[in-house]
Design an enzyme around this catalytic site. Structure first.
Site, mmCIF file in Angstrom:
data_model
loop_
_atom_site.group_PDB
_atom_site.id
_atom_site.type_symbol
_atom_site.label_atom_id
_atom_site.label_comp_id
_atom_site.label_asym_id
_atom_site.label_seq_id
_atom_site.Cartn_x
_atom_site.Cartn_y
_atom_site.Cartn_z
ATOM 1 N N SER A 8 0.880 -1.024 -0.007
ATOM 2 C CA SER A 8 -0.011 -0.136 0.074
ATOM 3 C C SER A 8 0.908 1.205 0.097
ATOM 4 O O SER A 8 1.783 1.184 -0.823
ATOM 5 C CB SER A 8 -1.012 -0.031 1.269
ATOM 6 O OG SER A 8 -1.986 0.962 1.008
ATOM 7 N N HIS A 19 -8.051 -4.734 -0.282
ATOM 8 C CA HIS A 19 -6.945 -4.044 0.302
ATOM 9 C C HIS A 19 -6.662 -4.592 1.684
ATOM 10 O O HIS A 19 -7.365 -5.232 2.593
ATOM 11 C CB HIS A 19 -7.358 -2.816 0.389
ATOM 12 C CG HIS A 19 -5.976 -1.691 0.574
ATOM 13 N ND1 HIS A 19 -5.554 -1.436 -0.614
ATOM 14 C CD2 HIS A 19 -5.516 -1.331 1.585
ATOM 15 C CE1 HIS A 19 -4.471 -0.445 -0.148
ATOM 16 N NE2 HIS A 19 -4.367 -0.616 0.980
ATOM 17 N N ASP A 57 -10.612 -3.240 -4.948
ATOM 18 C CA ASP A 57 -9.967 -2.281 -4.271
ATOM 19 C C ASP A 57 -9.808 -1.096 -5.223
ATOM 20 O O ASP A 57 -9.368 -1.222 -6.296
ATOM 21 C CB ASP A 57 -8.369 -2.892 -4.225
ATOM 22 C CG ASP A 57 -7.331 -1.953 -3.569
ATOM 23 O OD1 ASP A 57 -7.683 -0.831 -2.976
ATOM 24 O OD2 ASP A 57 -6.185 -2.582 -3.051
#
Length: 297
Positions: free
Chosen positions: A149, A266, A236
């Site tokens: 991320s 995610h 996502d």
């Protein structure tokens, strides 16, 4: 593919535990996540785990065996949340399963320390590891960087700032475009558009978000970047921009492999106890790093 049953279970748990807008609760989220991590006493034992000072940047070294190859690890959390403790169990798992040592970077976090502070810390840690690997009985002659991320954004940002700092980049569902449309069907409680917008603003307010080190899709030196593995999640809101970035790297001539994790949401990567796909992805990452290291020798 519809949501994987394990993804549905996570989303149901997140919905029941919703604490309010992240802008109002990030301090509480930080504390709660850290406390939960410290309370978890089930940790994989490794040959050596040590907190180190990497030229002023706090890091933690995970070594599965003496002489192991080492990768830089940069955690996610919207540049705001998480730290060494929240990712400790996962880093132990990753090192154990892959055979790769890890230097996890405890970079300064936004909003207290916005861009460029987190990226500066990652760069310093990478330089330190190149120089001090043998002192800690690991091998950084071929140095990959792994990020999930926002951590993946920092890894990609390092490749923009200094392409030669790392030899391979593993980007798990990276945010790469500050101006990308966050609408659409990819939004889930695992990452909501309002939260992602706030994270971007906390890390790189205003026009800083357009800088190539932040929105790496704006970089003009992509041809110089190291090879990459980019993993996106089917469900996502970052999926499309991650896949578009993989295409950009390919067009620039970079050796890049893009993988979409079907049914996933995610944060699945760092939750091997919940997701079969996490354990499989760890195996893929370890094997790919081994192959590229062998090819480079």
């Amino acid at each position: 593919m519809t949501l994987h049953p394990q993804s549905r279970a996570l989303l149901e748990a997140l919905e029941s535990a919703a604490a309010g807008p992240v802008a109002d609760t990030y301090g509480q989220i930080r504390s709660a996540a850290r406390e939960a991590a410290l309370a978890d006493t089930e940790r994989i034992g490794l040959d050596h785990v040590e907190d180190v000072d990497a030229a002023g940047v706090a890091c933690r070294l995970y070594r599965p065996r003496q002489g192991a190859p080492v990768a830089l690890y940069v955690h996610g959390g919207g540049w705001v949340l998480h730290d060494l403790e929240t990712h400790d169990a996962f880093c132990r798992h990753l090192a154990h399963q892959s055979g790769w040592a890890l230097l996890a970077v405890d970079y300064r976090r936004a909003p207290e320390h916005p861009y460029p502070a987190p990226l500066d810390d990652v760069q310093v840690a990478a330089h330190w590891l190149r120089v001090h690997d043998r002192e800690h009985r690991v091998d950084a002659s071929f140095l990959p960087a792994i990020g999930d991320s926002s951590g993946a954004n920092l890894v990609a940002g390092l490749a923009v700032r200094e392409p030669a700092a790392i030899d391979f980049q593993v980007l798990l569902y990276p945010p790469v475009d500050r101006r990308a449309d966050l609408g659409g069907p990819g939004e889930t409680p695992a990452l909501e558009a309002g939260s992602m917008e706030w994270f971007w603003q906390a890390y790189a307010p205003g026009d800083l978000g357009d800088l190539p080190e932040v929105s790496v899709v704006n970089a003009t030196n992509l041809a110089d970047h190291p090879p990459a593995l980019i993993v996106s999640n089917e469900h996502d809101l970052l999926r499309d921009q991650a896949e578009a970035y993989a295409a950009q790297l390919a067009e620039a001539g970079v050796d890049v492999m893009g993988v979409r994790a079907l049914g996933m949401v995610h944060s699945y990567w760092r939750q091997p106890a919940l997701f079969d796909a996490s354990r499989s992805t760890v195996t893929i990452v370890g094997a790919l790093l081994d192959a590229h290291r062998s090819r480079a020798r």
